[in-house]
Scaffold this active site. Sequence first.
Site, PDB file in Angstrom:
ATOM      1  N   ILE A 189       1.115  -1.087  -0.315  1.00  0.00           N
ATOM      2  CA  ILE A 189       0.192  -0.058   0.210  1.00  0.00           C
ATOM      3  C   ILE A 189       0.971   1.648  -0.036  1.00  0.00           C
ATOM      4  O   ILE A 189       2.110   0.986   0.243  1.00  0.00           O
ATOM      5  CB  ILE A 189      -0.340   0.135   0.978  1.00  0.00           C
ATOM      6  CG1 ILE A 189       0.220   0.087   2.488  1.00  0.00           C
ATOM      7  CG2 ILE A 189      -2.811  -0.968   1.069  1.00  0.00           C
ATOM      8  CD1 ILE A 189      -0.952   0.098   3.617  1.00  0.00           C
ATOM      9  N   SER A 190       0.429   1.832  -0.438  1.00  0.00           N
ATOM     10  CA  SER A 190       1.502   3.833  -0.460  1.00  0.00           C
ATOM     11  C   SER A 190       1.435   4.140   0.186  1.00  0.00           C
ATOM     12  O   SER A 190       2.423   5.078   1.439  1.00  0.00           O
ATOM     13  CB  SER A 190       0.658   4.562  -1.544  1.00  0.00           C
ATOM     14  OG  SER A 190       0.587   3.313  -3.172  1.00  0.00           O
ATOM     15  N   THR A 191       0.251   4.178   1.634  1.00  0.00           N
ATOM     16  CA  THR A 191       0.172   4.910   2.599  1.00  0.00           C
ATOM     17  C   THR A 191      -0.240   4.316   3.743  1.00  0.00           C
ATOM     18  O   THR A 191      -1.219   3.411   3.150  1.00  0.00           O
ATOM     19  CB  THR A 191      -0.469   6.311   2.509  1.00  0.00           C
ATOM     20  OG1 THR A 191      -1.963   6.562   2.006  1.00  0.00           O
ATOM     21  CG2 THR A 191       0.538   7.539   1.552  1.00  0.00           C
ATOM     22  N   GLN A 210      -4.467   3.566   3.920  1.00  0.00           N
ATOM     23  CA  GLN A 210      -4.904   3.079   3.772  1.00  0.00           C
ATOM     24  C   GLN A 210      -5.154   1.910   3.307  1.00  0.00           C
ATOM     25  O   GLN A 210      -4.902   0.912   4.700  1.00  0.00           O
ATOM     26  CB  GLN A 210      -3.729   2.543   1.855  1.00  0.00           C
ATOM     27  CG  GLN A 210      -4.248   3.560   1.316  1.00  0.00           C
ATOM     28  CD  GLN A 210      -2.830   3.545  -0.528  1.00  0.00           C
ATOM     29  OE1 GLN A 210      -2.169   3.265  -0.083  1.00  0.00           O
ATOM     30  NE2 GLN A 210      -3.435   4.407  -1.736  1.00  0.00           N
TER      31      GLN A 210
END
Length: 197
Positions: free
Chosen positions: A8-10, A13
């Site tokens: 996941i990017s952040t 999320q």
Amino acid sequence: MKARYIRISTPDQKLERQLIKQHTGEKLFIDICSGSIPFNERAEGQRLLKDMDLNYVSVHAIDRLGRNLLDILMTLQHFDDHGIKLKVENLGIESLVDGKPNPAFKLIVSVLANIAEMERNTMLERQREGIDIAKAKGKYKGRVRGSKESREQILAKYPTVIKRLKEGQSLRNTAKLCDVSLGTVQKVKFTLKKESV
């Protein structure tokens, strides 16, 4: 041994979508980082690549491995070289069939990896265009080159970085978790040190 790789990017999320098809006993490898970071430079990506017990890895979609065609192909080559079968779940396709490379898999994955890379480049181009338009209208909020932010401004701007550093996270982990550059984390840490002096 089976494994599942999740990216996941952040931190805010949700993971649920990538865990829907999780099986009991699977080893989980979860990275919180941008898809632009090469797979072999991610903490959990490195751990997965070094795990000699694995023979099967699942990912929800090919862009979880990355958004750079060459990087994805290098990761796939590593899996092939070590006899690790990769399953891309949203396609329902596996890299090996009866222990041999699946030619349809390579073709489909190459096309999708290329699309993921194009999407990233398009996003960055739109971002640059948006900044140029904002500059032309005099509405650009970026910091003027050469100007300096005060200690208070830096600390107010990066509360999550401060939180992670105080938790004892490393500089690199903090950068990944907060989706900021390593330089930003170093700047915040330096500013915190100056405050405590």
